[in-house]
Write a protein that holds these residues in place. Structure first.
Motif, PDB file in Angstrom:
ATOM      1  N   UNK A  51       0.834  -1.208   0.000  1.00  0.00           N
ATOM      2  CA  UNK A  51       0.000   0.000   0.000  1.00  0.00           C
ATOM      3  C   UNK A  51       0.866   1.254   0.000  1.00  0.00           C
ATOM      4  N   UNK A  52       0.563   2.144  -0.900  1.00  0.00           N
ATOM      5  CA  UNK A  52       1.328   3.391  -0.989  1.00  0.00           C
ATOM      6  C   UNK A  52       0.390   4.578  -0.787  1.00  0.00           C
ATOM      7  N   UNK A  53       0.808   5.487   0.075  1.00  0.00           N
ATOM      8  CA  UNK A  53       0.029   6.703   0.310  1.00  0.00           C
ATOM      9  C   UNK A  53       0.758   7.880  -0.352  1.00  0.00           C
ATOM     10  N   UNK A  64      -2.879   7.457   7.578  1.00  0.00           N
ATOM     11  CA  UNK A  64      -1.886   6.509   8.119  1.00  0.00           C
ATOM     12  C   UNK A  64      -2.566   5.560   9.105  1.00  0.00           C
ATOM     13  N   UNK A  65      -3.488   6.127   9.908  1.00  0.00           N
ATOM     14  CA  UNK A  65      -4.144   5.326  10.942  1.00  0.00           C
ATOM     15  C   UNK A  65      -5.170   4.364  10.361  1.00  0.00           C
ATOM     16  N   UNK A  66      -5.788   4.723   9.203  1.00  0.00           N
ATOM     17  CA  UNK A  66      -6.846   3.842   8.687  1.00  0.00           C
ATOM     18  C   UNK A  66      -6.386   2.989   7.496  1.00  0.00           C
ATOM     19  N   UNK A  67      -5.525   3.539   6.634  1.00  0.00           N
ATOM     20  CA  UNK A  67      -5.099   2.831   5.417  1.00  0.00           C
ATOM     21  C   UNK A  67      -3.872   1.947   5.669  1.00  0.00           C
ATOM     22  N   UNK A  68      -3.128   2.236   6.717  1.00  0.00           N
ATOM     23  CA  UNK A  68      -1.895   1.510   7.083  1.00  0.00           C
ATOM     24  C   UNK A  68      -0.957   1.345   5.890  1.00  0.00           C
ATOM     25  N   UNK A  69      -0.436   2.449   5.363  1.00  0.00           N
ATOM     26  CA  UNK A  69       0.439   2.339   4.188  1.00  0.00           C
ATOM     27  C   UNK A  69       1.756   1.628   4.519  1.00  0.00           C
ATOM     28  N   UNK A  70       2.339   1.007   3.474  1.00  0.00           N
ATOM     29  CA  UNK A  70       3.670   0.399   3.626  1.00  0.00           C
ATOM     30  C   UNK A  70       4.751   1.380   3.198  1.00  0.00           C
ATOM     31  N   UNK A  71       4.322   2.430   2.487  1.00  0.00           N
ATOM     32  CA  UNK A  71       5.260   3.441   1.993  1.00  0.00           C
ATOM     33  C   UNK A  71       4.490   4.744   1.820  1.00  0.00           C
ATOM     34  N   UNK A  72       5.157   5.859   2.124  1.00  0.00           N
ATOM     35  CA  UNK A  72       4.488   7.159   1.982  1.00  0.00           C
ATOM     36  C   UNK A  72       5.323   8.062   1.080  1.00  0.00           C
ATOM     37  N   UNK A 106       3.196   3.370  15.940  1.00  0.00           N
ATOM     38  CA  UNK A 106       2.610   2.484  14.927  1.00  0.00           C
ATOM     39  C   UNK A 106       3.192   2.737  13.534  1.00  0.00           C
ATOM     40  N   UNK A 107       3.673   3.953  13.279  1.00  0.00           N
ATOM     41  CA  UNK A 107       4.119   4.267  11.912  1.00  0.00           C
ATOM     42  C   UNK A 107       5.612   4.587  11.835  1.00  0.00           C
ATOM     43  N   UNK A 108       6.324   4.467  12.965  1.00  0.00           N
ATOM     44  CA  UNK A 108       7.721   4.937  12.946  1.00  0.00           C
ATOM     45  C   UNK A 108       8.588   4.135  11.974  1.00  0.00           C
ATOM     46  N   UNK A 109       8.190   2.895  11.658  1.00  0.00           N
ATOM     47  CA  UNK A 109       8.991   2.085  10.736  1.00  0.00           C
ATOM     48  C   UNK A 109       8.469   2.133   9.301  1.00  0.00           C
ATOM     49  N   UNK A 110       7.422   2.932   9.064  1.00  0.00           N
ATOM     50  CA  UNK A 110       6.903   3.058   7.700  1.00  0.00           C
ATOM     51  C   UNK A 110       7.815   4.007   6.915  1.00  0.00           C
ATOM     52  N   UNK A 111       8.386   3.530   5.782  1.00  0.00           N
ATOM     53  CA  UNK A 111       9.303   4.407   5.047  1.00  0.00           C
ATOM     54  C   UNK A 111       8.606   5.617   4.446  1.00  0.00           C
ATOM     55  N   UNK A 112       9.290   6.757   4.525  1.00  0.00           N
ATOM     56  CA  UNK A 112       8.760   8.001   3.962  1.00  0.00           C
ATOM     57  C   UNK A 112       9.746   8.526   2.916  1.00  0.00           C
ATOM     58  N   UNK A 136      12.666  -1.086  -3.261  1.00  0.00           N
ATOM     59  CA  UNK A 136      13.724  -1.378  -2.294  1.00  0.00           C
ATOM     60  C   UNK A 136      13.248  -1.046  -0.872  1.00  0.00           C
ATOM     61  N   UNK A 137      12.539   0.068  -0.697  1.00  0.00           N
ATOM     62  CA  UNK A 137      12.038   0.420   0.646  1.00  0.00           C
ATOM     63  C   UNK A 137      10.956  -0.555   1.104  1.00  0.00           C
ATOM     64  N   UNK A 138      10.149  -1.028   0.148  1.00  0.00           N
ATOM     65  CA  UNK A 138       9.078  -1.972   0.515  1.00  0.00           C
ATOM     66  C   UNK A 138       9.653  -3.318   0.952  1.00  0.00           C
ATOM     67  N   UNK A 139      10.778  -3.728   0.323  1.00  0.00           N
ATOM     68  CA  UNK A 139      11.429  -4.982   0.755  1.00  0.00           C
ATOM     69  C   UNK A 139      11.893  -4.850   2.197  1.00  0.00           C
ATOM     70  N   UNK A 140      12.450  -3.690   2.497  1.00  0.00           N
ATOM     71  CA  UNK A 140      12.932  -3.433   3.858  1.00  0.00           C
ATOM     72  C   UNK A 140      11.757  -3.444   4.848  1.00  0.00           C
ATOM     73  N   UNK A 141      10.666  -2.845   4.416  1.00  0.00           N
ATOM     74  CA  UNK A 141       9.480  -2.770   5.281  1.00  0.00           C
ATOM     75  C   UNK A 141       8.947  -4.182   5.568  1.00  0.00           C
ATOM     76  N   UNK A 142       8.972  -5.022   4.527  1.00  0.00           N
ATOM     77  CA  UNK A 142       8.500  -6.401   4.684  1.00  0.00           C
ATOM     78  C   UNK A 142       9.324  -7.115   5.756  1.00  0.00           C
ATOM     79  N   UNK A 143      10.632  -6.866   5.719  1.00  0.00           N
ATOM     80  CA  UNK A 143      11.543  -7.484   6.662  1.00  0.00           C
ATOM     81  C   UNK A 143      11.257  -7.004   8.095  1.00  0.00           C
TER      82      UNK A 143
END
Ligand SMILES: [Fe+2]
Length: 329
Positions: free
Chosen positions: A4-6, A42-50, A73-79, A118-125
């Motif tokens: 999910x991308x915001x 961020x609170x409702x859609x829970x993006x994996x990347x912003x 809750x979002x500190x590890x979501x890549x921006x 690349x950021x999404x792979x990191x987020x998955x990890x």
């Protein structure tokens, strides 16, 4: 599950074009035009990347980024911050706000895709690691729930140990270990049968032997998780005593890791000041008196005990704002 991308940008045209391209690549996309809406999304859609534009009316991209990174809750979501062309100053400010990457306008879509993947792979990890931690935390909670008398003990312990750690000046990394240790320190009790764990009377010598295995079992359960490296000594040594009469290793004085000694004092204090099957909760000063005697007897670390007593007597910490307030005017 598609990632999910915001997209946060006040320019509708640019935003919609980017969203269309990303959807075509198989991502789930949500788009908003300003900062407050981005935080709500961020609170409702829970993006994996912003993807975050810097210049917007109202809250700037920097401020939105800072808030995202300050929220547990979002500190590890890549921006990814989207900056102007000659934007060294923007990048420095972006790094300070906690941004993970930058893209210059006009956006090169292929570059964006490469960075996003690349950021999404990191987020998955990091998600996987968080899931493993979450499993351990729920296991710890289910153990706590077996004994109604210990309800809420772990959360209080996490908080109190972290405060005591801060007071005696242990590192930030150790404070995080203390918070986790507070939750999982007794996880090895999963191997202790109810008949022993919930027995109202004194335990037999055999039952004591079984009970005393819980620090070692707990250490073994948490050992595979790399993020628990600093938590393991806390789990293993939270029943040692300064004079060597504790378990499982009979460590003495400085051989006992400082963090284990910190958690242990908070553990003893919390147990004394809550109801038990065999006695009602003791008043704080009564509990401190007992612990003072035990410190003189050689059980607890004298300087740490002093710090705990100081902390209890000075009352609960001043309430800290859980959520960031409105932007400074
Ligand atoms: Fe324990």
């Amino acid at each position: 599950m598609p990632a999910r991308i915001l997209i946060v940008d006040d320019e509708v045209g640019a935003r919609t074009a980017l969203a269309t391209l990303l959807r075509r690549e198989g991502f789930e996309v949500s788009e908003v035009g300003e900062g407050a809406a981005a935080l709500a999304e961020c609170a409702s859609f829970h993006p994996d990347l912003i993807l975050l534009d810097i210049v917007m009316p109202g809250m700037s991209g920097f401020e939105v980024c800072r808030r995202i990174k300050a929220t547990p809750e979002t500190r590890l979501t890549p921006v990814v911050l989207i900056t102007g062309l000659s934007a060294t100053e923007d990048r420095i400010q972006g790094i300070n706000a906690g941004a993970d990457d930058f893209l210059s306008k006009p956006i090169d879509f292929n570059e964006l895709l490469a960075r996003a993947r690349s950021l999404l792979r990191l987020k998955e990890f990091t998600d996987e690691l968080e899931h493993a931690e979450a499993v351990l935390f729920s296991l710890a909670q289910s153990i706590e729930a077996r004994d109604p008398y210990t309800l809420g003990h772990c959360a209080r312990l996490a908080e109190m140990s972290a405060r005591l750690g801060q007071k005696v000046g242990v590192s930030g990394e150790q404070i995080r270990a203390l918070r986790r240790g507070g939750i999982v320190h007794d996880i090895g009790k999963v191997a202790v049968p109810d008949a022993i764990l919930l027995k109202p009377g004194p335990l037999s010598p055999e039952e004591i032997q079984i009970m005393r295995k819980h620090p070692v079992v707990g250490e073994r359960i948490c050992a595979p998780l790399r993020t628990f490296r600093l938590v393991l000594p806390i789990i293993r040594h939270h029943h040692e005593r300064q004079d060597g009469s504790g378990y499982p290793d009979g460590l003495r004085g400085d051989e006992i890791p400082m963090t284990a000694a910190i958690l242990q004092l908070a553990d003893v204090y919390d147990s004394l000041t809550t109801d038990r099957p065999y006695r009602a909760a003791l008043a704080p000063e009564t509990a401190l008196k007992i612990m003072e005697e035990e410190t003189t007897r050689g059980w607890w670390h004298p300087a740490l005990f002093e710090a705990l007593r100081d902390m209890i007597r000075s009352g609960p910490p001043a309430a800290s704002p859980a959520k960031p307030g409105p932007p400074a005017k």
